[in-house]
Write an enzyme that holds these catalytic residues in place. Structure first.
Site, mmCIF file in Angstrom:
data_model
loop_
_atom_site.group_PDB
_atom_site.id
_atom_site.type_symbol
_atom_site.label_atom_id
_atom_site.label_comp_id
_atom_site.label_asym_id
_atom_site.label_seq_id
_atom_site.Cartn_x
_atom_site.Cartn_y
_atom_site.Cartn_z
ATOM 1 N N GLY C 21 0.876 -1.177 0.000
ATOM 2 C CA GLY C 21 0.000 0.000 0.000
ATOM 3 C C GLY C 21 0.904 1.216 0.000
ATOM 4 O O GLY C 21 2.069 1.130 0.355
ATOM 5 N N CYS C 22 0.419 2.348 -0.434
ATOM 6 C CA CYS C 22 1.275 3.528 -0.540
ATOM 7 C C CYS C 22 0.530 4.828 -0.363
ATOM 8 O O CYS C 22 -0.691 4.879 -0.513
ATOM 9 C CB CYS C 22 1.899 3.605 -1.928
ATOM 10 S SG CYS C 22 2.747 2.136 -2.413
#
Lengths: 282, 506, 397
Positions: C21-22
């Site tokens: 995730g970012c």
């Protein structure tokens, strides 16, 4: 080359034939000495056809391919030079005249029309042709007339003035091939000093007929499925009109033709290989 | 055949005398001549039965059932019954054994050893029913790159400079393969072309010419120029959305087509323009293609003949050197390339070639896709894979291995009623599919057959979307050559290496 | 911060796909005014939930005015041997104008620090149009063949700074707030199945193209095979690499305008294309047919920095809108901001009460936002693809 509306003569002022059609255009296939490529030449031919020219003269042709490909209609194409492979491929109607030799695969899968070669031809002429006429003044190469087919009143006609090589009429399924074994030298037609044919004549033939103008024995030259016979009276009557047409185009004196006998090559059966297969349920 | 060498029937025809109404429906329906009436009851000659099931279905009393013969040969793991029968048949006739449909040897399918990926957590799957998943494909040549009139980012000013390449759209990545009028019946062809039109996919015409009745389906037909050039005239070339040069087919690499004289009826004779009853033999090679440059010549000739308006492609059987051959074909100007694997079907082929020659399409397509990419040729052409695409799982896997389109024939025939009895070459097909006998052909209802084909491909397409959605992909273009989404679960890790697919668990 | 795995992942993770995730952020000043990285650090760090301390990075454009005509290589090196090999290699390929460490805040008590180095470099013939291509080859060469060396960035007048740590830790380490740039990108990571490694953090860069990416590309296998046939080598296990290479291929090599390249990456559905006029249909279908292997499938939102020729910031999300992207424009219309969440913008307003946005919006799925230095907002990502006379026309937005 001189052009007038009714007659084409070549450089030595020999009459080749008369043109019957109006609206002539000349296309130079090597403007400024540089040969244009096949696609461009054919594009120009199509433009000329679309512009309703009926006689198209191509000058300085040198190896351009597919001339006359898929062309339809009442058109004449006169080629000065040497056309490349696949001359008249898929052609359906026009008349193509070559003042000189032609390369391989002329009349490939041709449907209808005429190809006249005022010289020698290459290999694989008339492959799978279905109709039309191919007349060649001189000698031709290998696998000529492969898988020619006829149907009802339509049949392909291939007449060779000179000699042929191996595999003439392989897989032939219909049509007529006539080979005369003459040569043209110093303005005269005379008997060729080359053997008239090679080996494997009519290998796999299952329709149509091949006529060779020779008194040599052909038994050991036959391909599988082919048989050789002396020509019958009916067959002489059948091919005479075609031979007359051929002679008229190239200026061959008709008396020389009948100095030698013709032999006919015909298929042993319509289904020569039926016995090879086994269809039992296993 | 001498009595002592009689082959034991495979099948046994069992007639239940109580249920049999002696209506003689079976006699009328069986085209293999199994049944007769001896005055008292129906008599069956078991050895003629091919288990096509026609009689079973058509018997009003449901009195017939076909079983494997109760008689048996002593079992042998090496000299199987089939091998013994082959030897007996050949000793009896001296002939080359012919058969039909595709390879029937129990060779392991590589497709069955491949598993599909699915999304879990790290990206979402897509619901194929409620969201859009695209399965449209552009068939034919594409340019290497596009050129635009300006480099400006102001999109109101940009327009395309590159000329459109020669390609067309199909709605699903499926092609109905080439089955000639001759190998199959007029009614079967009608059903196929009508289905192709309604689905907006393409069907191959086979090498038997194109009957004028089918010209209206031209936008959905790919015509075939095979070595026999049957029916190849201007009508044929111009009534097609593409032209395919058939160098070979998977069922019989190196061989030409063979339509036995029994199937050359007047209709076939007319379409192919050959005499009735004569064999329609296609020469083994094209006699104007003896080398790769000759192929380039024929491709150029066909493009000339059709004024560069439609794609011209080539079909080859998948053989050992498929990859370099494919590169040569693309460099020769082909706009699409069809690879036909060794399990491909046919109406007639020598058993020895059908069952033993060629390589599996799974390996061939992976190798060809890789080679074409290495030469930077892959993107410009359409790659079609066939040779036993049996159901949608095979379709999906062959796309992931590198094909743009999957080609199939047998499932279409089976949808129309074929029972795969392998007797197509005899022209006696009781379902009206692989025959020219007018009475038999009438049995195939065109509309029903058409609808069954449409149903079949409709479900395949839905299943394709289902799998794409599960993978989190919303366009089939993103599955093509995406070998990451496959895993191998078979016994031979070398196969996984050649396919460039990881082993399950990796 | 983690002081290990600088240029490569431990062996056992190498063949795995990396799932993370970012958080992404960025902004561009249209008038070219250079500002400190402080703002972008704020924008990023507020997206705390999106990171787990295993990777963050920044890209800054306009930071090397003194050396702006030279290629500025930023290197991650495991040891002196790698550094020597890289410098020797470069010396053979061209001229090293300046070679120095990138200033970093050294942590106390850590032994095996990475060597973070920068080289300003020029090729022999300065204005040769093939120079960019040669630099790409040099980058691919170093990344594949020189052990323990990784090229973080290779553009002119710009640089990428990244590592394995929290976004604020990385910002501190690289002294990001001391750089002044007209365009900033920033990224923070949440890798789930690896311990993270410095080279694997975002932004990914090739020449002047830098990409920060949130999401996962399900078409990775297809995109990678397409790129490999053009000579790009996908050495990293993360899919962001293919995005940077695709943009390089389409925009630099094929010279396609950015607005069209983004259409190739996230094309409209055929259903929509079929509603357009004939000319547009041909245009869109040609793009879809020719560049079908460049299409990015799967959830993604990206912010791209690109300056060939004009510095441009591009924001794009996938056509099913599976990842968030928000865009804002400052009151004076001089700065365009992009982020995963609106909280980034709110953060700025909290820090400076005079600071206000003229407008904040969510661009449409598959619709690029393009902001160019000097020219401002070219596309706002809200256009509806309806054809009147021209290619695209803005409807009320």
């Amino acid at each position: 080359m001189q052009v007038n509306k009714r007659m084409i003569v070549n450089e030595t002022k020999e009459k080749i034939f008369e043109i019957g059609l109006e609206e002539i255009i000349e296309i130079n296939a090597a403007p400024n000495g540089k040969s244009i490529d096949s696609r461009e030449l054919n594009f120009m031919i199509h433009e000329a056809v679309n512009a309703n020219y009926k006689s198209i003269i191509l000058n300085n042709v040198c190896g351009q391919r597919f001339i006359g490909a898929a062309l339809k209609g009442d058109i004449e194409i006169i080629i000065n030079g040497i056309p490349g492979n696949d001359l008249g491929i898929f052609m359906d109607g026009p008349k193509v005249i070559v003042n000189g030799n032609c390369e391989d695969q002329s009349g490939n899968t041709m449907n209808h029309g005429t190809i006249i070669i005022n010289g020698d031809g290459g290999d694989v002429i008339g492959l799978s042709s279905r109709g039309g006429k191919i007349f060649i003044k001189g000698d031709v190469g290998y696998r000529v007339g492969i898988h020619m087919k006829e149907y009802e009143d339509k049949f392909p006609l291939l007449i060779i003035g000179g000699t042929i090589n191996d595999f003439l009429g392989e897989y032939m399924a219909g049509g007529l091939i006539i080979v005369l074994g003459l040569k043209y030298e110093n303005g005269n037609f005379q008997e060729s000093d080359q053997p008239i044919c090679g080996n494997e004549l009519g290998a796999g033939i299952h329709g149509g007929k091949i006529f060779l103008r020779t008194d040599l024995s052909l038994e050991d030259k036959l391909g599988i499925g082919a048989n050789v016979f002396d020509i019958t009276e009916e067959e002489i009557a059948e091919i005479s009109p075609f031979i007359d047409e051929f002679c008229k185009i190239f200026g061959i004196p008709s008396d020389i033709i009948w100095k030698k006998p013709f032999q006919t090559i015909k298929p042993i059966s319509k289904r020569p290989f039926g016995g090879n297969y086994c269809s039992q349920i296993i | 055949m001498a009595l002592t060498h009689e082959i034991i029937s495979h099948f046994q025809v069992n007639v239940n005398r109580e249920d049999c109404k002696k209506c003689k429906s079976c006699i009328k329906n069986c085209s293999f001549g199994v049944f007769s009436f001896n005055g008292k009851q129906i008599v069956a000659e078991h050895h003629k039965c091919v288990a096509c099931q026609r009689c079973v279905i058509m018997c009003p009393g449901k009195a017939i059932h076909i079983s494997q013969s109760e008689s048996c040969l002593p079992p042998h793991g090496n000299y199987t019954e089939k091998i013994r029968n082959i030897i007996w048949a050949q000793s009896g006739t001296g002939g080359v054994l012919i058969s039909a449909t595709g390879n029937d040897r129990p060779i392991r399918s590589i497709f069955d050893d491949l598993l599909l990926d699915s999304c879990q957590v790290t990206n979402p799957s897509i619901d194929p029913i409620r969201e859009i998943i695209e399965t449209k494909i552009f068939f034919g040549r594409k340019p290497k790159k596009l050129d635009f009139t300006t480099a400006s980012n102001d999109v109101n000013e940009v327009s395309l400079k590159t000329n459109n390449s020669v390609n067309f759209e199909i709605e699903m990545p499926i092609m109905i393969g080439h089955m000639s009028l001759g190998s199959i019946s007029y009614n079967a062809c009608q059903a196929i072309y009508q289905a192709a039109k309604e689905l907006n996919i393409v069907a191959g015409s086979g090498e038997g010419g194109l009957h004028p009745d089918f010209y209206e389906y031209a936008p959905n037909i790919i015509t075939e120029v095979a070595s026999g050039r049957f029916g190849v005239d201007l009508n044929y070339l111009n009534n097609a959305v593409a032209i395919e040069i058939k160098i070979g087919q998977g069922a019989k690499p190196g061989h030409g087509g063979h339509l036995p004289g029994e199937k050359v009826s007047s209709l076939i004779s007319q379409t192919r323009m050959i005499p009735e009853g004569s064999d329609a033999l296609s020469p083994y090679p094209h006699h104007d293609i003896y080398s790769i440059e000759d192929l380039a010549q024929l491709i150029a000739a066909l493009k000339e003949a059709t004024r560069y308006k439609i794609p011209v492609g080539v079909k080859i059987a998948a053989v050992h050197n498929s990859a370099p051959i494919a590169v040569g074909i693309v460099r020769s100007g082909a706009d699409f390339l069809t690879l036909d694997g060794f399990r491909g079907g046919t109406g007639a082929a020598p058993r020895i070639i059908r069952d033993h020659a060629g390589i599996p399409i799974e390996l061939a397509i992976a190798a060809v896709d890789k080679s074409l990419r290495e030469e930077n040729l892959r993107e410009q052409i359409t790659l079609i894979a066939g040779g036993s695409i049996r159901y949608s799982a095979d379709l999906i896997k062959v796309i992931a291995l590198g094909a743009d389109v999957a080609m199939c024939c047998m499932p279409v025939l089976i949808a129309m009623g074929c029972r795969v009895c392998q007797q197509c070459f005899r022209g006696l097909c009781p379902w009206g599919i692989a025959t020219q006998d007018e009475i038999l052909v009438k049995r195939l209802d065109i509309t029903i057959a058409k609808n069954r084909i449409i149903n079949l491909f409709h479900s395949w397409n839905e299943e394709l979307k289902d799998v794409l959605g599960a993978m989190g992909i919303d366009s089939v273009e993103s599955l093509r050559s995406n070998r990451d989404r496959l895993r191998y679960i078979g016994p031979n890790p070398r196969i996984a290496e050649i396919l460039e697919v990881k082993h399950a668990g990796e | 911060m983690r002081w290990e795995n600088y240029t490569s992942l431990p062996e056992k993770f190498r063949n795995q796909r990396v799932f993370d995730g970012c958080g992404i952020s960025g902004f561009i000043n249209i008038d070219g005014s250079r500002v400190s990285g402080k703002k972008v650090i704020e924008m990023l760090c507020i997206l705390r939930e999106r990171e787990n301390g295993l990777g963050a990075g920044y890209a800054a454009y306009g930071i090397y005015s003194k050396y702006k005509d030279y290629y500025a290589f930023h290197f991650l090196l495991d040891d002196e041997i790698a550094k020597t090999q890289v410098l020797e290699y470069l010396e053979k390929k061209g001229n090293i104008i300046q070679s120095e460490p990138i200033p970093t805040k050294k942590p106390v008590n850590i032994d095996n620090l990475p060597i973070i180095w920068r080289v300003f470099f020029e090729l022999g013939s300065i204005n040769n149009p093939n120079n960019d291509e040669k630099i790409v080859k040099i980058v691919m060469d170093i990344n594949t063949n020189i052990k323990n060396a990784f090229v973080m960035s290779s553009g002119k007048d710009m640089g990428v700074f990244k590592g394995n740590g929290w976004s604020n830790e990385i910002a501190d380490f690289y002294k990001i707030s001391e750089y002044k740039a007209y365009m900033w990108l920033a990224h923070s990571r949440f890798p789930t199945n690896t311990p993270g490694w410095w080279a694997g953090a975002h932004p990914f860069n090739l020449l002047n193209c830098s990409v920060v990416h949130n999401g996962e590309i399900t078409s990775y296998g297809t995109n990678r095979r397409y790129l490999e046939s053009f000579g790009y080598k996908c050495t990293l296990s993360t899919d962001t690499e293919v995005i940077a290479y695709l943009i390089d291929l389409l925009c630099r090599k094929h010279n396609i305008p950015m607005s069209i390249a983004t259409i190739a990456l996230a094309p409209p559905l055929f259903e929509e294309i079929e509603k357009l006029d004939k000319k547009s249909q041909i245009l869109f279908k040609s793009i879809r047919a020719t560049y079908r292997s460049a299409m990015l499938n799967g959830p993604f939102s990206i912010v791209v920095g690109y300056s060939n020729p004009v510095p441009t910031m591009i924001g794009l999300s996938d056509r099913k809108k599976l990842r968030p992207l928000v865009v804002g424009i400052s009151e004076d219309e001089n700065t365009i901001y992009m982020s995963s969440e609106e909280s980034s913008f709110r953060r700025l307003m909290i820090n400076d009460h005079d600071f206000n946005f003229k407008d904040i919006w969510h661009p449409r799925s598959g619709n690029a936002v393009i902001a160019e230095l000097g020219n401002g907002l070219i596309k706002n990502g809200l256009e509806i693809t309806v054809k009147k006379n021209n290619l695209l026309q803005e409807e009320a937005c």
